[in-house]
Every structure is written in C-alpha cells, then in structure tokens.
Design a protein around this motif. Structure first.
Motif, PDB file in Angstrom:
ATOM      1  N   ASN A  83       2.015   5.351  -2.275  1.00 32.58           N
ATOM      2  CA  ASN A  83       2.603   6.550  -2.881  1.00 32.58           C
ATOM      3  C   ASN A  83       2.503   6.540  -4.409  1.00 32.58           C
ATOM      4  OD1 ASN A  83       3.232   7.809  -0.460  1.00 32.58           O
ATOM      5  ND2 ASN A  83       5.233   6.839  -0.329  1.00 32.58           N
ATOM      6  N   LYS A  84       2.528   5.363  -5.024  1.00 26.10           N
ATOM      7  CA  LYS A  84       2.354   5.276  -6.473  1.00 26.10           C
ATOM      8  C   LYS A  84       0.908   5.599  -6.864  1.00 26.10           C
ATOM      9  CE  LYS A  84       4.496   1.993  -8.890  1.00 26.10           C
ATOM     10  NZ  LYS A  84       4.992   0.653  -9.308  1.00 26.10           N
ATOM     11  N   ILE A  85      -0.023   5.199  -6.026  1.00 28.49           N
ATOM     12  CA  ILE A  85      -1.449   5.379  -6.313  1.00 28.49           C
ATOM     13  C   ILE A  85      -1.916   6.804  -5.980  1.00 28.49           C
ATOM     14  CG2 ILE A  85      -3.755   4.657  -5.533  1.00 28.49           C
ATOM     15  CD1 ILE A  85      -2.568   1.791  -5.301  1.00 28.49           C
ATOM     16  N   LYS A  86      -1.308   7.429  -4.976  1.00 30.48           N
ATOM     17  CA  LYS A  86      -1.758   8.745  -4.474  1.00 30.48           C
ATOM     18  C   LYS A  86      -1.991   9.803  -5.547  1.00 30.48           C
ATOM     19  CE  LYS A  86      -0.429   9.408   0.255  1.00 30.48           C
ATOM     20  NZ  LYS A  86       0.530   9.961   1.193  1.00 30.48           N
ATOM     21  N   PRO A  87      -1.087   9.961  -6.527  1.00 24.34           N
ATOM     22  CA  PRO A  87      -1.335  11.003  -7.536  1.00 24.34           C
ATOM     23  C   PRO A  87      -2.599  10.753  -8.365  1.00 24.34           C
ATOM     24  CG  PRO A  87       0.959  10.274  -7.622  1.00 24.34           C
ATOM     25  CD  PRO A  87       0.231   9.341  -6.690  1.00 24.34           C
ATOM     26  N   HIS A  88      -3.102   9.539  -8.349  1.00 23.16           N
ATOM     27  CA  HIS A  88      -4.292   9.159  -9.110  1.00 23.16           C
ATOM     28  C   HIS A  88      -5.457   8.807  -8.175  1.00 23.16           C
ATOM     29  CE1 HIS A  88      -1.500   8.776 -12.514  1.00 23.16           C
ATOM     30  NE2 HIS A  88      -0.702   8.195 -11.641  1.00 23.16           N
ATOM     31  N   LYS A  89      -5.389   9.300  -6.956  1.00 25.65           N
ATOM     32  CA  LYS A  89      -6.308   8.912  -5.882  1.00 25.65           C
ATOM     33  C   LYS A  89      -7.783   8.979  -6.292  1.00 25.65           C
ATOM     34  CE  LYS A  89      -7.701  10.381  -1.257  1.00 25.65           C
ATOM     35  NZ  LYS A  89      -7.405  11.310  -0.153  1.00 25.65           N
ATOM     36  N   GLN A  90      -8.207  10.096  -6.856  1.00 29.94           N
ATOM     37  CA  GLN A  90      -9.632  10.259  -7.180  1.00 29.94           C
ATOM     38  C   GLN A  90     -10.076   9.249  -8.230  1.00 29.94           C
ATOM     39  OE1 GLN A  90     -11.504  12.144  -5.185  1.00 29.94           O
ATOM     40  NE2 GLN A  90     -13.197  11.150  -6.226  1.00 29.94           N
ATOM     41  N   LYS A  91      -9.219   8.966  -9.202  1.00 30.72           N
ATOM     42  CA  LYS A  91      -9.551   7.982 -10.237  1.00 30.72           C
ATOM     43  C   LYS A  91      -9.679   6.588  -9.626  1.00 30.72           C
ATOM     44  CE  LYS A  91      -7.147  10.623 -13.753  1.00 30.72           C
ATOM     45  NZ  LYS A  91      -5.964  10.675 -14.621  1.00 30.72           N
ATOM     46  N   PHE A  92      -8.783   6.271  -8.688  1.00 33.71           N
ATOM     47  CA  PHE A  92      -8.850   4.966  -8.023  1.00 33.71           C
ATOM     48  C   PHE A  92     -10.106   4.852  -7.163  1.00 33.71           C
ATOM     49  CE2 PHE A  92      -4.576   4.318  -9.425  1.00 33.71           C
ATOM     50  CZ  PHE A  92      -4.400   2.951  -9.416  1.00 33.71           C
ATOM     51  N   ILE A  93     -10.484   5.934  -6.509  1.00 34.03           N
ATOM     52  CA  ILE A  93     -11.703   5.916  -5.693  1.00 34.03           C
ATOM     53  C   ILE A  93     -12.909   5.595  -6.570  1.00 34.03           C
ATOM     54  CG2 ILE A  93     -13.309   7.377  -4.388  1.00 34.03           C
ATOM     55  CD1 ILE A  93     -10.796   8.744  -3.168  1.00 34.03           C
ATOM     56  N   GLU A  94     -13.001   6.249  -7.718  1.00 33.56           N
ATOM     57  CA  GLU A  94     -14.138   6.019  -8.618  1.00 33.56           C
ATOM     58  C   GLU A  94     -14.163   4.575  -9.131  1.00 33.56           C
ATOM     59  OE1 GLU A  94     -16.677   8.117  -9.038  1.00 33.56           O
ATOM     60  OE2 GLU A  94     -15.599   9.337  -7.569  1.00 33.56           O
ATOM     61  N   ILE A  95     -13.014   4.061  -9.536  1.00 33.71           N
ATOM     62  CA  ILE A  95     -12.939   2.689 -10.060  1.00 33.71           C
ATOM     63  C   ILE A  95     -13.275   1.675  -8.972  1.00 33.71           C
ATOM     64  CG2 ILE A  95     -11.318   0.917 -10.893  1.00 33.71           C
ATOM     65  CD1 ILE A  95     -12.172   2.852 -13.096  1.00 33.71           C
ATOM     66  N   THR A  96     -12.742   1.884  -7.768  1.00 31.15           N
ATOM     67  CA  THR A  96     -12.963   0.900  -6.696  1.00 31.15           C
ATOM     68  C   THR A  96     -14.380   0.960  -6.126  1.00 31.15           C
ATOM     69  OG1 THR A  96     -11.964   2.367  -5.035  1.00 31.15           O
ATOM     70  CG2 THR A  96     -10.514   0.762  -6.106  1.00 31.15           C
ATOM     71  N   LYS A  97     -15.142   1.983  -6.464  1.00 31.91           N
ATOM     72  CA  LYS A  97     -16.566   1.990  -6.109  1.00 31.91           C
ATOM     73  C   LYS A  97     -17.336   1.010  -6.988  1.00 31.91           C
ATOM     74  CE  LYS A  97     -17.000   6.736  -4.437  1.00 31.91           C
ATOM     75  NZ  LYS A  97     -17.541   8.082  -4.737  1.00 31.91           N
ATOM     76  N   LYS A  98     -16.812   0.772  -8.201  1.00 31.99           N
ATOM     77  CA  LYS A  98     -17.498  -0.083  -9.169  1.00 31.99           C
ATOM     78  C   LYS A  98     -17.029  -1.530  -9.157  1.00 31.99           C
ATOM     79  CE  LYS A  98     -16.742   3.157 -12.550  1.00 31.99           C
ATOM     80  NZ  LYS A  98     -16.627   3.575 -13.937  1.00 31.99           N
ATOM     81  N   TYR A  99     -15.763  -1.747  -8.840  1.00 36.31           N
ATOM     82  CA  TYR A  99     -15.180  -3.082  -8.967  1.00 36.31           C
ATOM     83  C   TYR A  99     -14.477  -3.511  -7.681  1.00 36.31           C
ATOM     84  CZ  TYR A  99     -15.733  -1.573 -13.807  1.00 36.31           C
ATOM     85  OH  TYR A  99     -16.233  -1.084 -14.975  1.00 36.31           O
ATOM     86  N   TYR A 100     -14.308  -4.814  -7.548  1.00 33.54           N
ATOM     87  CA  TYR A 100     -13.610  -5.371  -6.394  1.00 33.54           C
ATOM     88  C   TYR A 100     -12.128  -5.000  -6.478  1.00 33.54           C
ATOM     89  CZ  TYR A 100     -11.563  -8.705  -3.189  1.00 33.54           C
ATOM     90  OH  TYR A 100     -10.847  -9.279  -2.179  1.00 33.54           O
ATOM     91  N   ALA A 101     -11.580  -4.485  -5.395  1.00 30.81           N
ATOM     92  CA  ALA A 101     -10.167  -4.109  -5.338  1.00 30.81           C
ATOM     93  C   ALA A 101      -9.581  -4.592  -4.019  1.00 30.81           C
ATOM     94  CB  ALA A 101     -10.012  -2.598  -5.459  1.00 30.81           C
ATOM     95  N   GLU A 102      -8.268  -4.849  -4.037  1.00 30.42           N
ATOM     96  CA  GLU A 102      -7.604  -5.352  -2.828  1.00 30.42           C
ATOM     97  C   GLU A 102      -6.132  -4.996  -2.815  1.00 30.42           C
ATOM     98  OE1 GLU A 102      -7.484  -9.636  -2.849  1.00 30.42           O
ATOM     99  OE2 GLU A 102      -6.390  -9.667  -4.734  1.00 30.42           O
TER     100      GLU A 102
END
Length: 114
Positions: A83-102
C-alpha cells in the motif's frame, strides 16, 4: 518446549532495491518517496551489538521497511508495504526493470519452533 509468555513472534519485512550505480538519493528522487535506509557502495558501516565491526558496503542499496510494530502478522506487513508503494507503482515498475529488487521477510519465532 518452554514457552516464555514475555516473548512473542516478531516479523521484519522490507522492500529493497540493490546494485544500482547512481547514489541512493537519485533513486529516491526517481521514486518520489523516502527510504527507511540506504547504503552506499564503498562506504563502511558498523554491524553487531556485542562485538561491533566495520563492514564494507559492496553495493548501493535502497530499503523501505514496514513501519508496523514487529509483533503484527507478516501478512499485514506485506500488505502495508504494498500500500505504501502503490501510489508510486509505475515508477517502481520502471526502476525494478533496471535493478534487482526484492521483498524480504525475516520471522523471529519465540512461541513455537516451526
């Protein structure tokens, strides 16, 4: 098994982005939210309470912890982070395409031995 009533199970849950080349502040700007903690490659940090030691950061890290109390069930921590990440969902999608996320979860069981 001995069950100490003062000890309750605890859960530490976080979302992390690792091994990116820019400084963590740049990632913070791109994502539009502040992390709980960051690490910068090449810097040292102190680890260990009983016997503190210097440890070299081998990669850049951007970490967002769940800020719920640690005795809250793990599912609630995950839901809270999503829920904290949801408002920034598209930005997180773009970043996690480039870098390792978990999503990371560390359960500490005191009430039972699973």
């Amino acid at each position: 098994m001995y069950n100490d009533p003062r000890l309750k199970n605890e859960y530490h849950v976080w979302f992390g982005i690792h091994d990116f080349e820019c400084l963590p502040d740049e990632l913070t700007k791109q994502l539009g939210m502040k992390p709980t903690s960051t690490k910068i490659k090449g810097e040292y940090r102190i680890v260990g309470k009983k016997k503190p030691q210097k440890m070299l950061n081998k990669e850049n890290q951007w970490i967002l912890d769940s800020d719920l109390p640690r005795n809250v069930p793990i599912e609630k921590h995950l839901e809270h982070l999503v829920n904290k990440i949801k408002p920034h969902k598209q930005k997180f999608i773009e970043i996690t395409k480039k870098y390792y996320a978990e999503f990371g979860c560390a359960p500490y069981y005191y009430e039972a031995n699973p």
